[in-house]
Structure formats: C-alpha cells, structure tokens
Enzyme design. Sequence first.
Site, PDB file in Angstrom:
ATOM      1  N   GLN A  62      -3.585   4.769  11.165  1.00 51.40           N
ATOM      2  CA  GLN A  62      -2.245   4.450  10.457  1.00 51.40           C
ATOM      3  C   GLN A  62      -1.261   4.450  11.376  1.00 51.40           C
ATOM      4  O   GLN A  62      -1.420   5.290  12.392  1.00 51.40           O
ATOM      5  CB  GLN A  62      -2.447   5.242   9.252  1.00 51.40           C
ATOM      6  CG  GLN A  62      -2.480   6.739   9.509  1.00 51.40           C
ATOM      7  CD  GLN A  62      -2.495   7.512   8.001  1.00 51.40           C
ATOM      8  OE1 GLN A  62      -1.999   7.046   7.086  1.00 51.40           O
ATOM      9  NE2 GLN A  62      -2.953   8.723   8.480  1.00 51.40           N
ATOM     10  N   HIS A 109      -2.209   0.009   8.701  1.00 49.66           N
ATOM     11  CA  HIS A 109      -1.655   0.784   7.822  1.00 49.66           C
ATOM     12  C   HIS A 109      -0.121   0.350   7.628  1.00 49.66           C
ATOM     13  O   HIS A 109       0.091  -0.016   6.265  1.00 49.66           O
ATOM     14  CB  HIS A 109      -1.720   2.487   8.058  1.00 49.66           C
ATOM     15  CG  HIS A 109      -1.176   3.170   6.920  1.00 49.66           C
ATOM     16  ND1 HIS A 109       0.345   3.728   7.070  1.00 49.66           N
ATOM     17  CD2 HIS A 109      -1.567   3.485   5.722  1.00 49.66           C
ATOM     18  CE1 HIS A 109       0.340   4.637   6.053  1.00 49.66           C
ATOM     19  NE2 HIS A 109      -0.658   4.317   5.240  1.00 49.66           N
ATOM     20  N   ASP A 144      -0.984  -0.741   3.732  1.00 49.02           N
ATOM     21  CA  ASP A 144      -0.785  -0.007   2.529  1.00 49.02           C
ATOM     22  C   ASP A 144       0.603  -0.313   2.233  1.00 49.02           C
ATOM     23  O   ASP A 144       1.672   0.150   2.948  1.00 49.02           O
ATOM     24  CB  ASP A 144      -0.969   1.352   2.623  1.00 49.02           C
ATOM     25  CG  ASP A 144      -0.839   2.548   1.687  1.00 49.02           C
ATOM     26  OD1 ASP A 144      -0.571   1.939   0.566  1.00 49.02           O
ATOM     27  OD2 ASP A 144      -1.500   3.629   1.777  1.00 49.02           O
ATOM     28  N   GLU A 162      -3.476  -2.326   0.330  1.00 47.19           N
ATOM     29  CA  GLU A 162      -3.843  -1.210  -0.439  1.00 47.19           C
ATOM     30  C   GLU A 162      -2.691  -0.855  -1.403  1.00 47.19           C
ATOM     31  O   GLU A 162      -1.526  -0.979  -1.097  1.00 47.19           O
ATOM     32  CB  GLU A 162      -3.964  -0.007   0.578  1.00 47.19           C
ATOM     33  CG  GLU A 162      -4.494   1.277  -0.064  1.00 47.19           C
ATOM     34  CD  GLU A 162      -4.612   2.499   0.778  1.00 47.19           C
ATOM     35  OE1 GLU A 162      -4.855   3.754   0.585  1.00 47.19           O
ATOM     36  OE2 GLU A 162      -5.197   1.984   2.010  1.00 47.19           O
ATOM     37  N   ASP A 171      -5.762   3.239  -4.295  1.00 45.81           N
ATOM     38  CA  ASP A 171      -5.518   4.644  -3.954  1.00 45.81           C
ATOM     39  C   ASP A 171      -4.895   5.451  -5.016  1.00 45.81           C
ATOM     40  O   ASP A 171      -5.564   6.123  -5.814  1.00 45.81           O
ATOM     41  CB  ASP A 171      -4.444   4.769  -2.582  1.00 45.81           C
ATOM     42  CG  ASP A 171      -4.228   5.924  -2.181  1.00 45.81           C
ATOM     43  OD1 ASP A 171      -4.610   7.033  -2.612  1.00 45.81           O
ATOM     44  OD2 ASP A 171      -3.289   6.242  -1.132  1.00 45.81           O
ATOM     45  N   GLN A 181     -10.347   3.869  -1.823  1.00 46.61           N
ATOM     46  CA  GLN A 181     -10.026   4.942  -1.056  1.00 46.61           C
ATOM     47  C   GLN A 181     -10.467   6.305  -1.355  1.00 46.61           C
ATOM     48  O   GLN A 181     -10.067   6.696  -2.629  1.00 46.61           O
ATOM     49  CB  GLN A 181      -8.543   5.141  -0.415  1.00 46.61           C
ATOM     50  CG  GLN A 181      -8.336   6.154   0.544  1.00 46.61           C
ATOM     51  CD  GLN A 181      -7.193   6.571   1.031  1.00 46.61           C
ATOM     52  OE1 GLN A 181      -7.139   7.454   1.625  1.00 46.61           O
ATOM     53  NE2 GLN A 181      -6.015   5.847   0.851  1.00 46.61           N
ATOM     54  N   LYS A 195      -9.915   9.637  -1.178  1.00 46.75           N
ATOM     55  CA  LYS A 195      -8.889  10.343  -0.649  1.00 46.75           C
ATOM     56  C   LYS A 195      -9.538  11.864  -0.677  1.00 46.75           C
ATOM     57  O   LYS A 195      -9.143  12.536  -1.464  1.00 46.75           O
ATOM     58  CB  LYS A 195      -7.690  10.208  -1.154  1.00 46.75           C
ATOM     59  CG  LYS A 195      -6.338  10.407  -0.419  1.00 46.75           C
ATOM     60  CD  LYS A 195      -5.010  10.045  -1.081  1.00 46.75           C
ATOM     61  CE  LYS A 195      -3.938   9.981  -0.294  1.00 46.75           C
ATOM     62  NZ  LYS A 195      -3.749   8.808   0.524  1.00 46.75           N
TER      63      LYS A 195
END
Length: 417
Positions: free
Chosen positions: A171, A193, A235, A270, A304, A326, A328
Amino acid sequence: MQITDVLLAPGNGAFFYDDQEAIRSGATQDGFIYVGAPTTPGFDSIRIPASSLSVGLVLSDDSVVWGDMMNVQYSGAGGRDTLFDTNQISKLTSRVVAPRLLDVDASLYLDACAKVFEPFEQERLPLAVEYGVSQALLRAAAHLQRSTMAEVVCAEFDLPLPTCRVPIYCQSGDSREINVDKMILKGVDVLPHGLINSRQKFGTDGQTFMEFVKWVATRTRQIGRPGYHPVLHFDVYGWIGQEIGLEPQSIADYVCKVADTVPDITLNIESPADFGSTQAQIENYAKIVSILDNRGSSARIVVDERCNTLEDIRLFAQAKAAHLVQIKTPDVGSLADTARAVLLCKANKVGAYVGGSCTETDLSAQASVHISVATQADMMLAKPGMGVDEAYSIVGNEQNRLLAMLNRRRTQDENVG
C-alpha cells in the site's frame, strides 16, 4: 507446558489512527496533520499516533514469546471496535486475561485460544486483545513443538504443508507516485492501494481516480521489468458510492468504465461504497458482483468495511457478496479466526486476502504471514506502516524464511519415509 507469568509492554503502532468520518466529511490536510474537529468517539484529534500493547508469555522453561495488540487505522468506523486505549486494555488484560493464560496448556493452540477468549461479563473480549494474545499463544505452541507457527496451524486445521508463496500486496499511503515506482522496481505482486479516501483524490465523477489508474498501468510498462504484470488493487474507501450514488447498477457501470481503461489487467476495487450496515452491504455488494460477472468484466470487488468478524466474513462469502474478502486481522480478532476465515472463503469459492492495517507491528505482521502461507490465502498485505520498503521487507523476508524451513522439513520427512 505451563505459562508461568504474563508481561505487558506499551508500544507504538507503525502508523496513525485516523478519524475516517472527519476525513470523509472534508477535513483538510496541513502537512501531515488534518485540520478540523474530530467526529468519531474516542478521537481528540483527527490523526493520532498509533499505540500498541505487547503481551509476553513467560513459559516454564523461562523463555518468553510475544504478541502485539492494536486496532486498525480507521478505528470506530464501519462497525469496528473503538479507538485503542492502552491503559484500558492493559488493565483488562491483567485482571481478566492473565489469570486465564496461567491455566492453559500452551502447546495446544486452538484449545488454549478457546479457553482464554471466553466471553467476560457476557461480552466478547476486545478484538485487539484476542489478536495480540493469539499471536503470543501461536508463538508459544511453535516454541514448545519446535516448529514454525505455520506448521502449528497446519496441524491444528489438518492442512498439508504448503509449498507455494502467497502474492504480496503493498500500500502506498499518500506518497502515491514515489511509492508506486518503488513497488514496480521491487516487482510487487499486487499494487498500489492508492489511499483514495477523499473527494479531492477521487475527483468529480471519479475522473481523478480514473486518471491515476491509467497512470499506474502505464508506469508498470515504463519502468517494470519485461513480463511484469501485477494485479492493480485500489482502495476507494466508499467514494464511488459517495460521488456516483448508491445504486448498484451505477457503481458497476463506473467500475466497468475504469476496468476498460486498463484492458488485459486484473483490477481489484476495494470498498466501492458503504451502504450503512452489514446486511445492506451484503445485499448491494452481491448485486454489484453479479452485474460485473454477467458482463464478463475483469474487475473484482473487494469488501472491507462492514465485513469485520468471522461471522461477517461467513455471511459475505456465502452470499457471494465480493470476489475477494479482506480478512482484516485486528478486526477479526484471534488469528485462529483469521485461519478459519481463509478456509471459509475457499470453501465458498471466494478469494481470501489476509489484510490488516498500517497501524500494526513487525510481530503481528510476521505472525500473519504464517497464517497466510499455512492456509494458502490468495494474497496478503505488506505491513506494517505506509512505507513500501519496510513492510515489503518484513513480510517478504518472513515468507521466504518460512518456505525455506518448510522445504527442509518436507525433505527430512521424505528421507525418513
């Protein structure tokens, strides 16, 4: 093998805790800080240095194994636990968790996790506590069994010893262009990212974002080695929904439009939108996925926000409400649940991405590598921090060392057999 004592040590996360709602509402940046009043409970400013708490388990042979507790960058957003409070977590760990740890067999990983993470006063323990303690317990089991953490996971879940590396995703943080160049020069599998977390970065009707996607694709060809074809993963922190609207058809149309600008490239988007609740997220993400699949688009939707715990992941996977989930890690809690989440995604033919946060530490990142490799996740995050070099080194080197050890173990077993 008993745990004879529990140590606690305050520490630093590798980045900052940020008030996502305040940023989404238009807080402006002044250098590295955000200007304006925080809006998410627990924040006394929009950006706060990330804190962590290390938990050390003293084993009866007097060795000490560690794990690190922390929350994610955007704590308190999207159904997540509130901002990490070191003092509060330290008191709870000392009062509730430590006595439980002194009463388990540290060589039995899943059994120890189940006993230590029982509810307290009818409430689940804070997920940060589960996360850090589960890392320490995994290291304890590996130490006692004289094996790697990955081998403990494989034994507990009846998985074969892995042979394949897991693709690594980096990222960029806000230093987009410089960090994209670093990723390309290092040959990162999945990038960049992009941190598209404001209207300024997304642009009117998403035009600024689309130009950035095209630039990244062009840059990979300009400075990448011959034959380098990374997956592009962006993202957007819900900004497609914020700017284009929350109609699944409109979101799918925009995603297809972005994918068409970078043909022959796998494109991951994302968090295209935040529909306000887990159930609404599942229903609408499933529609977006269905539209993209019916069109034969190369774009993949990654969930996410609103998909935090193992139960959330189960619901999204069963509903096919994402191409890739994801997982997390600090939001899932116990690393045992991260392993279960990967296997759950695989059983439902949904991609499993073992993610996490820039606020993590070297210890939590290394433990996550062992879970990712043992379960053969589809990709894993280079963490902690927002700098490419450090995170890619920590995760990449840990994976390479692990695979070398597993290869030796496999050769030994073959020779004995």
